[in-house]
Scaffold this motif. Structure first.
Motif, PDB file in Angstrom:
ATOM      1  N   TRP A 181       0.883  -1.159   0.000  1.00 56.17           N
ATOM      2  CA  TRP A 181       0.000   0.000   0.000  1.00 56.17           C
ATOM      3  C   TRP A 181       0.918   1.206   0.000  1.00 56.17           C
ATOM      4  O   TRP A 181       1.704   1.378   0.936  1.00 56.17           O
ATOM      5  N   ASP A 237      -2.382  -1.385  -4.934  1.00 57.19           N
ATOM      6  CA  ASP A 237      -3.299  -1.027  -3.846  1.00 57.19           C
ATOM      7  C   ASP A 237      -4.073   0.251  -4.219  1.00 57.19           C
ATOM      8  O   ASP A 237      -3.898   0.776  -5.322  1.00 57.19           O
ATOM      9  N   ILE A 238      -4.872   0.751  -3.307  1.00 56.72           N
ATOM     10  CA  ILE A 238      -5.777   1.873  -3.609  1.00 56.72           C
ATOM     11  C   ILE A 238      -5.116   3.125  -4.173  1.00 56.72           C
ATOM     12  O   ILE A 238      -5.810   3.996  -4.673  1.00 56.72           O
ATOM     13  N   ILE A 280      -6.538  -3.660  -6.833  1.00 59.37           N
ATOM     14  CA  ILE A 280      -7.484  -3.872  -5.733  1.00 59.37           C
ATOM     15  C   ILE A 280      -8.816  -3.222  -6.118  1.00 59.37           C
ATOM     16  O   ILE A 280      -8.844  -2.229  -6.843  1.00 59.37           O
ATOM     17  N   TRP A 299     -12.811   4.911   2.600  1.00 59.00           N
ATOM     18  CA  TRP A 299     -11.664   5.594   1.997  1.00 59.00           C
ATOM     19  C   TRP A 299     -11.987   6.874   1.259  1.00 59.00           C
ATOM     20  O   TRP A 299     -11.337   7.896   1.441  1.00 59.00           O
ATOM     21  N   TRP A 331      -7.887  -8.222  -6.544  1.00 60.77           N
ATOM     22  CA  TRP A 331      -8.190  -8.568  -5.147  1.00 60.77           C
ATOM     23  C   TRP A 331      -9.274  -7.631  -4.635  1.00 60.77           C
ATOM     24  O   TRP A 331      -9.244  -6.431  -4.870  1.00 60.77           O
ATOM     25  N   ASP A 379     -11.294  -5.937  -1.627  1.00 55.88           N
ATOM     26  CA  ASP A 379     -10.997  -5.547  -0.239  1.00 55.88           C
ATOM     27  C   ASP A 379     -12.203  -4.870   0.412  1.00 55.88           C
ATOM     28  O   ASP A 379     -13.159  -4.482  -0.266  1.00 55.88           O
ATOM     29  N   MET A 380     -12.140  -4.726   1.721  1.00 51.03           N
ATOM     30  CA  MET A 380     -13.088  -3.944   2.522  1.00 51.03           C
ATOM     31  C   MET A 380     -14.530  -4.452   2.378  1.00 51.03           C
ATOM     32  O   MET A 380     -15.476  -3.704   2.515  1.00 51.03           O
ATOM     33  N   PHE A 385     -16.009   2.953   8.172  1.00 52.45           N
ATOM     34  CA  PHE A 385     -15.260   3.778   9.124  1.00 52.45           C
ATOM     35  C   PHE A 385     -16.225   4.513  10.061  1.00 52.45           C
ATOM     36  O   PHE A 385     -16.020   4.567  11.248  1.00 52.45           O
ATOM     37  N   ARG A 431     -10.955 -10.449   0.649  1.00 50.88           N
ATOM     38  CA  ARG A 431     -10.637 -10.444   2.071  1.00 50.88           C
ATOM     39  C   ARG A 431     -11.747 -11.136   2.850  1.00 50.88           C
ATOM     40  O   ARG A 431     -11.514 -12.056   3.600  1.00 50.88           O
ATOM     41  N   TRP A 439      -7.002 -13.883   0.870  1.00 51.60           N
ATOM     42  CA  TRP A 439      -5.800 -13.677   1.662  1.00 51.60           C
ATOM     43  C   TRP A 439      -6.276 -13.366   3.067  1.00 51.60           C
ATOM     44  O   TRP A 439      -7.441 -12.972   3.255  1.00 51.60           O
ATOM     45  N   ASP A 465      -5.012  -8.241   7.429  1.00 56.46           N
ATOM     46  CA  ASP A 465      -3.990  -7.375   8.019  1.00 56.46           C
ATOM     47  C   ASP A 465      -3.295  -7.974   9.236  1.00 56.46           C
ATOM     48  O   ASP A 465      -3.538  -7.565  10.380  1.00 56.46           O
ATOM     49  N   PHE A 515       1.673  -7.465   7.506  1.00 56.56           N
ATOM     50  CA  PHE A 515       1.120  -6.245   6.889  1.00 56.56           C
ATOM     51  C   PHE A 515       1.537  -5.008   7.694  1.00 56.56           C
ATOM     52  O   PHE A 515       2.181  -4.108   7.184  1.00 56.56           O
ATOM     53  N   HIS A 550       3.240  -8.311   1.168  1.00 52.16           N
ATOM     54  CA  HIS A 550       2.425  -7.088   1.129  1.00 52.16           C
ATOM     55  C   HIS A 550       2.638  -6.317   2.419  1.00 52.16           C
ATOM     56  O   HIS A 550       2.907  -6.905   3.459  1.00 52.16           O
TER      57      HIS A 550
END
Ligand code: MIG
Length: 685
Positions: free
Chosen positions: A169, A197-198, A234, A271, A305, A307-308, A314, A404, A417, A420, A453, A478
């Motif tokens: 990342w 990554d992002i 990602i 994000w 991949w 993610d989230m 958040f 994830r 995977w 974290d 991570f 990673h």
């Protein structure tokens, strides 16, 4: 034997593909009550082991803790936790009763495995809606395989996905990506893929590219592919709210985002700031989201991949408002200690808050359903969206896909995977312990962030971790942003990593063969020793060694500054210490306990007697590998053979008889296989 029970009014999860008739009578070794939700209990014998629960903390034997299925963006994988990113509700009791249990519900499940009482197992589904499957069989291994058959064939990754992948990342520009590739190439360290990554996105928007940092993304993809290196972007679950952003505007127009109770669109902060969640449980919305991946397929991207997708949140407006209000009340106040701790925890409590999961709704088969009831399906269905979208535009080839979050059933579409983790020595062991549990739940394409991570990694940690990662299908280094750089060439003497990674490439033909056979035969690639040596009491207790494929055992070193470790051999084996693809030594070891010295630069592999391991020479990437010449390692006192599975590695043509090459070694040590040049290094006993 599989018994299925329908309790309450469960949501169809699409975990099980096999038709099972519904039974009425519960087995007498369980006490089951459906009065206040669902509760199932049984007594555990002193010697009983409990396997399963896929991605979770603690041991291979899950006894002695309370686990929960509630997918969560959990950044601390320590033993005080009860849940990580996935919900894998399958376990096996191996003891007086040998029985498998699958709790098929996308809501919360609590597994109390000797937590409240050492000798009790209890499973609770508080809303009382589930499909319960009880599997009977003669052994834990047999039950695990029955479960694999029930839930359908696992995802088959392309062969290049067995190459080494570097990710981080923070790779923020084309230049930076090129530099990483250069670092590997200049040091002659093999590399097959770079995880994007992002940072590649424009303001964290899915299916966009930041054209300032990556002006010619397409060109970069092509340029690197010519060198045998793939870029793997990602994709996040949440979609940014932004006027003029097509994914946002289409989603709003078509009503494809999750809604509040009153029908307005649910908003949460992730994000990109305020976002909406695609309603992947809705068939149309899922298809729509999945087809978005086409943008990258058109650029010749071959892997993703996801993610989230727990989904991670958040904050919501409601939770933030709550925080502001409380802070307002505490401002200028003489805080007592409880108030201070409350204040301290206000912001962290916003993250992945369960109240938010009760706030929004899906539309599943025309029915409005609260997210809370289907929470554990979100990652599965997002990834299914991706898989089906990709399938539509890239049907003839295999695409790398891993997620994830997951639920059983997702294993048919992708790998995972394990999220974290940290740059901790104990997380090497956690990585190992998860492997057989993940395999039991169908997930064969799996791996952890090598080197950890979060946190700063040291050279020795990365080397020892790689010496385990060498055996996992997904082998990816990673890291979190703002941690110490840990690409292999960042440390002194990068040649040490070159040699380790060459071992990986030497093993790829065998690993790929065992992986694909596990896919095709609904088998497990990684197993606890107890699955293979049932009546060996020592083997039943081993928590830091695994059986790999049908021929090997692995026992990595996971303590810092150790010069070796104790290893238990349930039978005679050959220990190979690999120092590189063509540099190794072999030693015959008898059944029993051994202290095995393993240098930092060595990878130990144990080969069962009368089995052998075929290895080939490494190359700079999988596309460059030549498996026409193989060396055979092991020990034998009779004629032996191995069925090596090899296909083209990228089309959907898998599992034909023509993909098997039978390698024979006769009693005199003469080795033969059609189309292969063989070097026999098998010890004759
Ligand atoms: O909140 O994309 O697990 O692999 O690097 C963190 C940034 C979001 C979590 C993933 C991790 C990834 C990170 N993501």
């Amino acid at each position: 034997m599989v018994y299925k029970y329908l309790i309450g009014n469960p949501v169809e999860t699409q975990a099980v593909v096999m038709d099972c008739p519904v039974s009425q009578e519960y087995p007498d070794y369980f006490s089951i009550s459906t009065e206040d939700g669902f509760l199932m209990e049984t007594v555990l014998g002193e010697q009983d082991l409990v396997y399963g629960l896929g991605e979770n903390v603690r041991g291979i034997n899950k006894r002695g803790w309370i686990y929960e299925s509630s997918c969560c963006d959990e950044k601390d994988h320590d033993e005080t936790k009860s849940a990580l990113y996935s919900a894998h509700n399958f376990l096996i009791i191996d003891g007086v009763q040998t029985v498998g249990i699958f709790i098929d519900t996308p809501g919360d499940v609590v597994f109390d495995i000797g937590y409240t009482r050492l000798d009790r197992l209890s499973i609770r589904v508080s809303d009382g809606n589930l499909r319960l499957y009880v599997l009977e069989g003669d052994s834990a291994y047999e039950i695990a395989r029955e479960f694999r058959r029930m839930t359908g064939q696992s995802y088959a990754a392309p062969r290049w996905a067995f190459g080494y992948q570097q990710s981080r990342w923070g790779y923020g520009s084309e230049e930076e990506v090129r530099q990483v590739v250069k670092g590997y190439q200049e040091n002659h360290i093999p590399l097959d893929a770079i995880g994007m990554d992002i940072d590649y996105m424009e303001r964290y928007k899915d299916f966009t590219v930041d054209r300032t940092a990556f002006p010619d993304f397409e060109g970069l993809v092509k340029e690197l592919k010519e060198e045998g290196i793939r870029l793997v972007p990602i994709i996040d679950a949440a979609v940014k709210i932004e006027e003029g952003y097509d994914v946002y505007e289409e989603g709003i127009e078509k009503g494809y985002f999750c809604k509040n109770e009153d029908g307005s669109v649910f908003e949460a902060g992730v994000w990109p700031g305020w976002t909406h969640f695609p309603d992947v449980l809705n068939d149309e919305a899922r298809q729509w989201f999945g087809e978005k991946y086409k943008m990258f397929l058109d650029m010749e991207i071959e892997g993703f991949w996801n993610d989230m997708n727990e989904p991670a949140i958040f904050y919501s407006r409601e939770e933030l408002d709550r925080v502001w209000e409380k802070i307002e009340g505490y401002k200028n106040k003489n805080l007592n200690v409880d108030e201070f701790f409350d204040l301290e925890g206000l912001f962290p409590a916003c993250l992945n808050n369960r109240r938010d999961y009760e706030r929004f709704y899906h539309e599943m088969d025309g029915v409005k359903i609260c997210h809370k009831q289907v929470h554990n399906l979100y990652g599965y269905y997002m990834t299914r969206a991706a898989s089906q979208g990709i399938e539509k535009f890239r049907a003839d080839k295999r695409t790398l896909l891993f997620s994830r979050s997951s639920y059983i059933g997702m294993h048919r579409y992708a790998g995972i995977w394990t999220g974290d983790n940290k740059a901790w020595w104990s997380h090497i062991l956690l990585n190992l312990k998860m492997l057989p549990s993940l395999n039991m739940c169908g997930f064969l394409y799996v791996g952890a962030d090598l080197g950890g991570f979060a946190g700063d990694c040291t050279k020795d940690l990365l080397m020892r971790w790689i010496a385990l990662g060498i055996f996992t299908p997904l082998m990816r280094n990673h890291a979190r942003r703002n941690t110490r750089r840990k690409e292999c060439y960042q440390f002194e003497n990068p040649g040490d990593f070159r040699n380790l990674l060459k071992v990986r490439y030497a093993l790829i033909p065998y690993l790929y063969s065992e992986y694909m056979k596990a896919v095709l035969e609904d088998d497990l690639m990684f197993r606890p020793l107890a699955f293979d040596y049932r009546s060996d009491d020592r083997a039943r207790k081993v928590e830091d060694q695994l059986m790999l494929g049908k021929d090997l055992m692995i026992a990595p070193v996971y303590e810092q500054n150790a010069d070796g470790r104790y290893v238990y051999l349930p039978e005679d084996m050959v220990l190979v210490r690999f120092r590189s693809d063509e540099d190794y030594s072999t030693e015959y070891l008898e059944k029993g306990h051994h202290y095995v010295e393993v240098k930092l630069t060595e990878v130990p592999v144990f080969i069962k007697k009368n089995h052998f391991l075929p290895v080939c020479s490494a190359a700079s990437c999988t596309d460059q590998m030549d498996t026409g010449k193989m060396t055979l390692l092991g020990a034998m006192d009779r004629e032996i053979s191995y069925r090596l599975y090899e296909d083209d590695g990228y089309t959907q043509e898998i599992g034909n008889e023509s993909h098997i090459t039978e390698i024979w070694v006769d009693k005199e040590g003469r080795a033969r296989a059609a189309g292969k040049e063989l070097v026999n290094r098998i010890l004759q006993m």
